[in-house]
Every structure is written in C-alpha cells, then in structure tokens.
Design a protein around this motif. Structure first.
Motif, short mmCIF file in Angstrom:
data_model
loop_
_atom_site.label_atom_id
_atom_site.label_comp_id
_atom_site.label_asym_id
_atom_site.label_seq_id
_atom_site.Cartn_x
_atom_site.Cartn_y
_atom_site.Cartn_z
N ALA A 113 0.85 -1.19 0.00
CA ALA A 113 0.00 0.00 0.00
C ALA A 113 0.89 1.24 0.00
O ALA A 113 1.87 1.32 0.74
N PRO A 114 0.58 2.20 -0.86
CA PRO A 114 1.41 3.40 -0.88
C PRO A 114 1.29 4.16 0.43
O PRO A 114 0.19 4.36 0.97
N ALA A 115 2.43 4.56 0.94
CA ALA A 115 2.44 5.31 2.21
C ALA A 115 2.09 6.76 1.92
O ALA A 115 2.44 7.32 0.89
N ALA A 116 1.44 7.36 2.86
CA ALA A 116 1.11 8.77 2.71
C ALA A 116 2.39 9.59 2.85
O ALA A 116 3.27 9.27 3.64
N ALA A 117 2.50 10.61 2.04
CA ALA A 117 3.69 11.45 2.06
C ALA A 117 3.31 12.90 2.33
O ALA A 117 2.24 13.37 1.95
N VAL A 118 4.21 13.60 2.99
CA VAL A 118 4.02 15.02 3.33
C VAL A 118 5.13 15.80 2.66
O VAL A 118 6.29 15.40 2.68
N GLU A 119 4.78 16.96 2.06
CA GLU A 119 5.79 17.84 1.46
C GLU A 119 6.37 18.71 2.57
O GLU A 119 5.65 19.39 3.30
N VAL A 120 7.70 18.66 2.71
CA VAL A 120 8.39 19.39 3.78
C VAL A 120 9.49 20.22 3.14
O VAL A 120 10.18 19.77 2.23
N SER A 121 9.67 21.46 3.64
CA SER A 121 10.78 22.28 3.21
C SER A 121 11.92 22.08 4.21
O SER A 121 11.72 22.19 5.43
N VAL A 122 13.10 21.76 3.71
CA VAL A 122 14.24 21.45 4.57
C VAL A 122 14.77 22.73 5.18
O VAL A 122 15.03 23.71 4.48
N ALA A 123 14.96 22.72 6.50
CA ALA A 123 15.53 23.87 7.21
C ALA A 123 17.04 23.76 7.21
O ALA A 123 17.61 22.71 6.92
N ALA A 124 17.72 24.83 7.54
CA ALA A 124 19.19 24.84 7.55
C ALA A 124 19.68 23.87 8.62
O ALA A 124 19.19 23.86 9.76
N GLY A 125 20.63 23.01 8.28
CA GLY A 125 21.22 22.06 9.21
C GLY A 125 20.44 20.78 9.37
O GLY A 125 20.85 19.88 10.12
N GLU A 126 19.32 20.61 8.69
CA GLU A 126 18.53 19.38 8.78
C GLU A 126 19.03 18.35 7.77
O GLU A 126 19.48 18.70 6.68
N SER A 127 18.90 17.11 8.14
CA SER A 127 19.27 16.01 7.23
C SER A 127 18.05 15.12 7.01
O SER A 127 17.03 15.25 7.70
N LEU A 128 18.18 14.19 6.13
CA LEU A 128 17.09 13.24 5.89
C LEU A 128 16.83 12.38 7.12
O LEU A 128 15.70 11.99 7.40
N TRP A 129 17.88 12.10 7.88
CA TRP A 129 17.75 11.32 9.11
C TRP A 129 16.87 12.05 10.12
O TRP A 129 15.98 11.44 10.72
N ASP A 130 17.09 13.35 10.24
CA ASP A 130 16.28 14.15 11.17
C ASP A 130 14.81 14.16 10.75
O ASP A 130 13.90 14.03 11.58
N LEU A 131 14.57 14.31 9.44
CA LEU A 131 13.20 14.31 8.93
C LEU A 131 12.53 12.95 9.16
O LEU A 131 11.34 12.89 9.50
N ALA A 132 13.30 11.87 8.98
CA ALA A 132 12.75 10.53 9.18
C ALA A 132 12.38 10.32 10.64
O ALA A 132 11.32 9.72 10.94
#
Length: 171
Positions: A113-132
């Motif tokens: 099943a496709p997971a729901a996704a949210v559009e996020v704007s990356v802030a300064a100093g953020e990584s994909l790990w932090d978003l996850a």
C-alpha cells in the motif's frame, strides 16, 4: 641367377632379392572360369545364417516379412537418441516450469500500500535522518531515508536548505 650388389639407403631392399620374372598367370578351376567369363549379371545372394531359403523362383519380400525374420537391433547412436531425447526434453520442461514458478511477476502478487507522504521544506542544518525521526518515529529511520531518496529521485542523501522533500509518514 646373379645377385645385384646391395645399395645403402631406402632402395636397398630390392637389391637383396634375386632378379627373376614374376609369374602373372594363375590357374582357376573350370567351373569358376566359366562363371567369370559369362556376362556380369545380377549377383545371386548367398543364404544367410539361420534363415531358411525357399526352393523355387525367388519372389520379392515385403518389409513385414523382412522384419519378421530378424528382431529389431539398435545402434549405439540409436539407443542414445531413444533414451537421451526424452530425458533432455524432461529436463528442459522442468527448467521452464521452475523459471515460471519463481519469476518476479509471480513472486510479488500483492503490491504494498502506498504510504502517505508530506511535502516538507528542509531547514538549515537538517538532514534526511532528522526528517525521518520527526515524521515517522515508529519506523526504522534507515528504511524511511531510503524511501525518501527513492520518492524524490535524489542521487544521494544530502539535501540543501530550502529544498522541498516528500517524506513518507506513518507505518
């Protein structure tokens, strides 16, 4: 008779024999001479071993009569074809059946099943790990980061500040 002197080399063998004319004529029995002197007609076949010959005029035999007289015999190549061909076809059928049963199309019958996704704007100093960690805390962050890279067609896991990223949420 006079002996010829011996020579050395490959021609020395003829020199050791006395020189005399060779006899070219031989005697043949009378019955044989008459037959060989006659015209060369069709040969009369000799009787085979174990097969009785019928007396009288020879009549042509059919293939059924010939096969009834002697049993079927196979050559080594014939036995190889007779036994090897069905074995080779059976192995090929098993390989095709195995390939069909284990193909990719058969292995994944149900799509995830496709997971729901949210559009996020990356802030300064953020990584994909932090978003996850922030948007999918109940899932393994490594899986979420891999999904983000695939969803956004990223070449690496490095993102820039201000970049819009789709982040899968929930489980």
């Amino acid at each position: 008779m006079a002996e010829v002197p011996a020579l050395h080399g490959s021609t020395a063998l003829w020199a050791l024999t006395p020189t005399r004319p060779e006899a070219r004529l031989r005697s043949v029995p009378a019955g044989r001479a008459a037959r060989s002197a006659a015209t060369f007609g069709p040969r009369v076949p000799r009787p085979s071993r174990g097969i009785p010959q019928a007396a009288g005029p020879a009549q042509p035999r059919t293939s059924m009569q010939r096969s009834a007289e002697r049993p079927l015999s196979l050559t080594r190549r014939g036995r190889l074809v007779l036994v090897g061909l069905p074995i080779a076809l059976g192995v090929a059928a098993l390989i095709l059946l195995g390939a069909f049963l284990t193909s990719q199309a058969q292995a994944g019958e149900s799509l995830p099943a496709p997971a729901a996704a949210v559009e996020v704007s990356v802030a300064a100093g953020e990584s994909l790990w932090d978003l996850a960690l922030r948007y999918a805390p109940d899932r393994d962050p490594r899986d979420v980061v891999a999904e983000m890279v695939e969803l956004n067609d990223l070449r690496s896991s490095v993102v820039q500040a201000g970049q819009d990223i789709a982040v899968p949420v929930g489980g």
